[in-house]
Design an enzyme around this catalytic site. Structure first.
Site, PDB file in Angstrom:
ATOM      1  N   ASP A   1       9.389  -3.452  -9.931  1.00 38.28           N
ATOM      2  CA  ASP A   1       8.620  -2.857 -11.030  1.00 38.28           C
ATOM      3  C   ASP A   1       8.412  -1.360 -10.789  1.00 38.28           C
ATOM      4  O   ASP A   1       8.514  -0.547 -11.706  1.00 38.28           O
ATOM      5  CB  ASP A   1       7.268  -3.571 -11.159  1.00 38.28           C
TER       6      ASP A   1
ATOM      7  N   HIS B   1       2.976  -9.377 -10.599  1.00 36.34           N
ATOM      8  CA  HIS B   1       4.375  -9.189 -11.012  1.00 36.34           C
ATOM      9  C   HIS B   1       4.593 -10.065 -12.247  1.00 36.34           C
ATOM     10  O   HIS B   1       5.159 -11.156 -12.178  1.00 36.34           O
ATOM     11  CB  HIS B   1       5.323  -9.587  -9.874  1.00 36.34           C
TER      12      HIS B   1
END
Ligand code: NAI
Ligand code: OAA
Length: 332
Positions: free
Chosen positions: A159, A187
């Site tokens: 990410d 996440h």
């Protein structure tokens, strides 16, 4: 040459591992002088496929690869390992959220927690990749009580890399000229990709990323949404989840943990000690710095705006819900 570092990769017959193993074995993570002993765990039906992976690793004729141990036995897999890269789990398919995988995947991490506790070195560094990564990492830490909590992490570096690349592309600069993009929380699509502290080099000048971007709407909306939903976009396009970029992010995460970050900030899921008002004990992604002693420390003293506070709390709420759901499955 030093003794080999013993690295376990689970899900070793799967698609992330197929990109990951070569990078580790050729020295991208532990350095070009460090021999590697690779332990490859998968489930019994995948042993024939795993044999093929082992053949290919052998055929790479890599100087650092001291040994490859394929197995379907958890006790053998976790024996004396220095590093555990826990990739093995079901991936999500189109239309699913990562937390839809909880029921199937959480059991894997309970069982592997017991094996880790019984057989790994107490200094083992654990990185959970299999989704939902934060909650699986929390589960394995609970079932391996003899391993220090500081040794558990989950991957949010993909990410972070996505956020960095979005900013670089927006400004037309190279990725290395974007620093301090932060991923907070889960996440998942509630994660908070935060540019409030990011800096960029533009035309030789270091400046706050938001000042260079000059587009508050993009920072608060398009950017956040693109990073939050990038995994789903890849699934929609490929009909399979991210693998090459996930493997690259695992290498970044582990290399930084092994050697330290210096002045850089990186994001990783770690067990909260209460920093930034996040409930103690949750597996939450924070901006961190890592010393050459491998000690991970949350970057202190960042100003959290009202906008950011709301996002930090929303992703925390999802993690609490996932945790409670995971433990209810395990108790059932
Ligand atoms: N945290 C992150 O940034 C990312 C996480 N992921 C997650 O990583 C996981 C793996 O993804 P892929 O490699 O694409 O999946 P894959 O399906 O290609 O491979 C998974 C492998 O794990 C194996 N496996 C299943 N149960 C196991 C067990 N108990 N022990 C050992 N191995 C086991 C399977 O047999 C398979 O070979 C998925 O949960 C996926 O959602 C994927 C991308 C990014
Ligand atoms: O989205 C998925 O399911 C795979 C993943 O975690 C990612 O690409 O970030």
């Amino acid at each position: 040459m030093s003794d080999p570092v013993k690295v376990l990769v689970t899900g070793a017959a799967g698609q992330i591992a197929y990109s990951l193993l070569y990078s580790i074995a050729k020295g991208d993570v532990f350095g070009e002088k460090q021999p590697i002993s690779l332990v490859l765990l998968d489930i019994p039906p995948m042993m024939a496929v795993l044999d093929g992976v082992v053949m290919e690793l052998q055929d790479c004729a890599l100087p650092l690869l001291a040994e490859v141990i394929p197995t379907a036995d958890e006790a053998a897999a976790f024996k004396d390992i220095d590093v555990a890269l826990l990739v093995g789990a079901q991936p999500r398919r189109q239309g699913m959220e990562r937390k839809d995988l909880l029921k199937a995947n959480v059991k894997i991490f309970k069982s592997q927690g017991a094996a880790l506790d019984a057989h790994a070195k107490k200094t083992v560094k654990v990185v959970v990749v299999g989704n939902p990564a934060n909650t699986n990492a929390l589960v394995i830490s609970k079932f391996a009580p003899s391993i220090p909590k500081e040794n558990f992490s989950c991957l949010t570096r993909l990410d972070q890399n996505r956020a960095q690349a979005q900013v670089a592309s927006k400004l037309g600069i190279s990725n290395e000229n974007v620093q301090r993009t932060i991923i907070w929380g889960n996440h998942s699509s509630t994660q908070f990709p935060d540019l409030a502290h990011a800096v960029v080099h533009v035309n030789g000048k270091l400046m706050p990323a938001q000042e260079a971007i000059k587009d508050d709407n993009w920072v608060k909306n398009d950017f956040i949404q693109t990073v939050q939903t990038r995994g789903g976009a890849v699934i929609q396009a490929r009909k399979l989840s991210s693998a090459m970029s996930a493997a690259k992010a695992i290498c970044d995460h582990v290399r930084d943990w092994w050697f330290g970050t210096g002045e850089r900030w990186v994001s990783m899921g770690i067990i909260s000690k209460g920093d930034y008002g996040i409930q103690e004990g949750l597996m939450y992604s924070f901006p961190v710095q890592i010393g050459t002693d491998k000690v991970v420390q949350v970057v202190p003293g960042l100003t959290i705006s009202d906008f950011a506070r709301e996002k930090l709390d929303a992703t925390q709420a999802e993690l609490i819900e996932e945790r409670d759901c995971a433990f209810s499955f395990l108790e059932a």
